[in-house]
Structures are given as C-alpha cells and as structure tokens.
Design a protein around this motif. Sequence first.
Motif, PDB file in Angstrom:
ATOM      1  N   LYS A   1       0.842  -1.182   0.000  1.00 21.72           N
ATOM      2  CA  LYS A   1       0.000   0.000   0.000  1.00 21.72           C
ATOM      3  C   LYS A   1       0.884   1.241   0.000  1.00 21.72           C
ATOM      4  CE  LYS A   1      -3.701  -2.184   2.679  1.00 21.72           C
ATOM      5  NZ  LYS A   1      -4.507  -2.117   3.935  1.00 21.72           N
ATOM      6  N   LYS A   2       0.265   2.382  -0.296  1.00 25.02           N
ATOM      7  CA  LYS A   2       0.952   3.659  -0.200  1.00 25.02           C
ATOM      8  C   LYS A   2       0.355   4.412   0.977  1.00 25.02           C
ATOM      9  CE  LYS A   2       3.507   2.541  -3.543  1.00 25.02           C
ATOM     10  NZ  LYS A   2       4.892   2.112  -3.255  1.00 25.02           N
TER      11      LYS A   2
ATOM     12  N   ASN B   1      13.022   7.196  -3.952  1.00 24.63           N
ATOM     13  CA  ASN B   1      11.968   7.785  -4.781  1.00 24.63           C
ATOM     14  C   ASN B   1      10.583   7.255  -4.435  1.00 24.63           C
ATOM     15  OD1 ASN B   1      11.979   5.204  -5.794  1.00 24.63           O
ATOM     16  ND2 ASN B   1      12.633   5.758  -7.857  1.00 24.63           N
ATOM     17  N   GLU B   2      10.466   6.546  -3.311  1.00 21.03           N
ATOM     18  CA  GLU B   2       9.160   6.045  -2.890  1.00 21.03           C
ATOM     19  C   GLU B   2       8.400   7.061  -2.039  1.00 21.03           C
ATOM     20  OE1 GLU B   2       9.561   2.721   0.009  1.00 21.03           O
ATOM     21  OE2 GLU B   2      11.670   3.349   0.059  1.00 21.03           O
ATOM     22  N   PHE B   3       9.000   8.240  -1.794  1.00 20.13           N
ATOM     23  CA  PHE B   3       8.365   9.269  -0.969  1.00 20.13           C
ATOM     24  C   PHE B   3       8.180  10.565  -1.752  1.00 20.13           C
ATOM     25  CE2 PHE B   3      10.975   6.679   1.963  1.00 20.13           C
ATOM     26  CZ  PHE B   3       9.976   6.200   2.794  1.00 20.13           C
TER      27      PHE B   3
ATOM     28  N   ILE C   1      -1.410  11.677  -5.253  1.00 18.90           N
ATOM     29  CA  ILE C   1      -1.367  11.862  -6.701  1.00 18.90           C
ATOM     30  C   ILE C   1      -0.200  11.099  -7.311  1.00 18.90           C
ATOM     31  CG2 ILE C   1      -2.487  14.123  -6.615  1.00 18.90           C
ATOM     32  CD1 ILE C   1       0.241  15.419  -6.882  1.00 18.90           C
ATOM     33  N   HIS C   2       0.650  10.548  -6.455  1.00 18.19           N
ATOM     34  CA  HIS C   2       1.784   9.764  -6.911  1.00 18.19           C
ATOM     35  C   HIS C   2       1.651   8.343  -6.364  1.00 18.19           C
ATOM     36  CE1 HIS C   2       3.748  13.496  -8.117  1.00 18.19           C
ATOM     37  NE2 HIS C   2       3.493  13.974  -6.918  1.00 18.19           N
ATOM     38  N   ASP C   3       2.317   7.415  -7.016  1.00 18.07           N
ATOM     39  CA  ASP C   3       2.364   6.052  -6.495  1.00 18.07           C
ATOM     40  C   ASP C   3       3.495   5.974  -5.477  1.00 18.07           C
ATOM     41  OD1 ASP C   3       1.742   3.373  -6.195  1.00 18.07           O
ATOM     42  OD2 ASP C   3       3.119   2.756  -7.786  1.00 18.07           O
ATOM     43  N   LYS C   4       3.394   6.850  -4.470  1.00 13.61           N
ATOM     44  CA  LYS C   4       4.438   6.971  -3.469  1.00 13.61           C
ATOM     45  C   LYS C   4       3.815   7.197  -2.094  1.00 13.61           C
ATOM     46  CE  LYS C   4       7.726   9.139  -6.694  1.00 13.61           C
ATOM     47  NZ  LYS C   4       8.667  10.279  -6.897  1.00 13.61           N
TER      48      LYS C   4
ATOM     49  N   TYR D   1       7.190  -1.466   8.699  1.00 11.27           N
ATOM     50  CA  TYR D   1       5.934  -1.094   8.054  1.00 11.27           C
ATOM     51  C   TYR D   1       5.921  -1.199   6.535  1.00 11.27           C
ATOM     52  CZ  TYR D   1       4.938   0.796  12.674  1.00 11.27           C
ATOM     53  OH  TYR D   1       4.759   0.924  14.013  1.00 11.27           O
ATOM     54  N   LEU D   2       6.833  -0.521   5.875  1.00  7.16           N
ATOM     55  CA  LEU D   2       6.730  -0.364   4.431  1.00  7.16           C
ATOM     56  C   LEU D   2       7.357  -1.553   3.710  1.00  7.16           C
ATOM     57  CD1 LEU D   2       7.653   3.423   4.201  1.00  7.16           C
ATOM     58  CD2 LEU D   2       5.431   2.344   4.654  1.00  7.16           C
TER      59      LEU D   2
END
Length: 219
Positions: free
Chosen positions: A35-36, A61-63, A120-123, A216-217
């Motif tokens: 999930k994001k 780049n995940e944030f 708005i991003h896949d982040k 978590y991530l």
Amino acid sequence: MKKLFLIGFLAIQHTSMMFAMEQPLQHEQKDTRSKKYNLFFLGESCAGKTTLMQQLCILSNEFYIPKLTLTRPQRLDDDPKLFDFVSVEEYLKSRNFGEFIFDMDDGKTYYGYKMKHVNIHDKHALLYSSPYFIEQSKNIENSLLILVEADKEKGFIVRQDPSEIKEKRRQLNKQLSSDFFNKDFFKQKMDLIHYNKFGDPAASAGQLLQQLHLQYLHN
C-alpha cells in the motif's frame, strides 16, 4: 494554547542531523503491505522534521512531500515547493467545497492538505501534523504517525532565528512537551519514534528509512 502552538507549527526546519535511534512501540502494528501511506510527522519546533522529510525523498523515490496550503504570512526561508499561501477567504472557500483531506485551524491561522496534492503519486506521502489533531491524523486512510525527537537547542543554533523568535519557539516547546510529547499516553499513539542527532541529515534519514522498511513499508 493552540495559538501558541501555531506560532511555530509547520516552520521549515533548516537543521542537520547525524545518527538516529528508533524506538519501536509495543502496540498492535498496522498491516501496511503493498500500500501507499500517509506518514504524519510530529515533533517540537527545531527538531528537524522538514530536513528529515526532504532527506527521505533524496534517499528514496518512494516518498514525496505534498504541498501544504496555509494562511500565515510567507517567510523568507519558506520553500515555495512545499507551501501554497492563500488568504483566509480562499482557504475557507476551499474548505466549504470539501477540497481538503486534512486541515486544522485556531480560527485565525489555517493549515491543510488538499486532496489534489495528496495521493497523486504512487508513493508514500510525507506530511506534517499537530498533537492537537492527532485523532484526525490517525483517521486518515493508511496513516502512520512518526514522532521526531532531538536536541532542540542545537536546532535553534543552526536556524539562527532572531532572539524573540527563539524565545517563542522555546515557550511553544515547553508547552507541547508538558501537554503531549513527554506523556506516555501520547507516545503510545505513535507508530514510530525517531531520535535525531544533528550533524549528518542523510545518516539520520537512512536510519529512519531502514526502520520504516523493517516495521511497516514492506515491499
């Protein structure tokens, strides 16, 4: 008390950090797989929240950091990429139209995140929050709450604010620590507590990044 809090709330933290220690809390963890998430950062003034968030974006780049809409006067050190300054009238109009996913105010100064700026991003989104609105933050879908602790006096030195501003921030920190940040009931609501030592912001963010992935991530 809220008015005092909002004096320093969301101030850009031009601080640096060296090493970090995380304190996993002993409570039920959220299922955050595949999930994001919305990562809400809380902490005293000059604890290094903004620097930490910016370094996380540099390291991975995940944030991303969504723009914050607010009504206070713009400061010289404000990053225009992080803030959208509007009038109170404009803010209230957006609120009435239901444009905010999260917002707070004291009846005079308003802060909030518009839905068009979040998810708005896949982040994973990195956002600010307030201890006065902790339950509202927790109710946001896929939220994680991170308390940032640090030696604020070192942060004051790095910022080099005028003496009257420093004193306001010290009074703010004293009140928030007494009411929230030093209280067990508040810390138990956090998903993660991260301690920053000033000196190397990349190292501090790296420690937090590692802990976030461990707890978590998950990929």
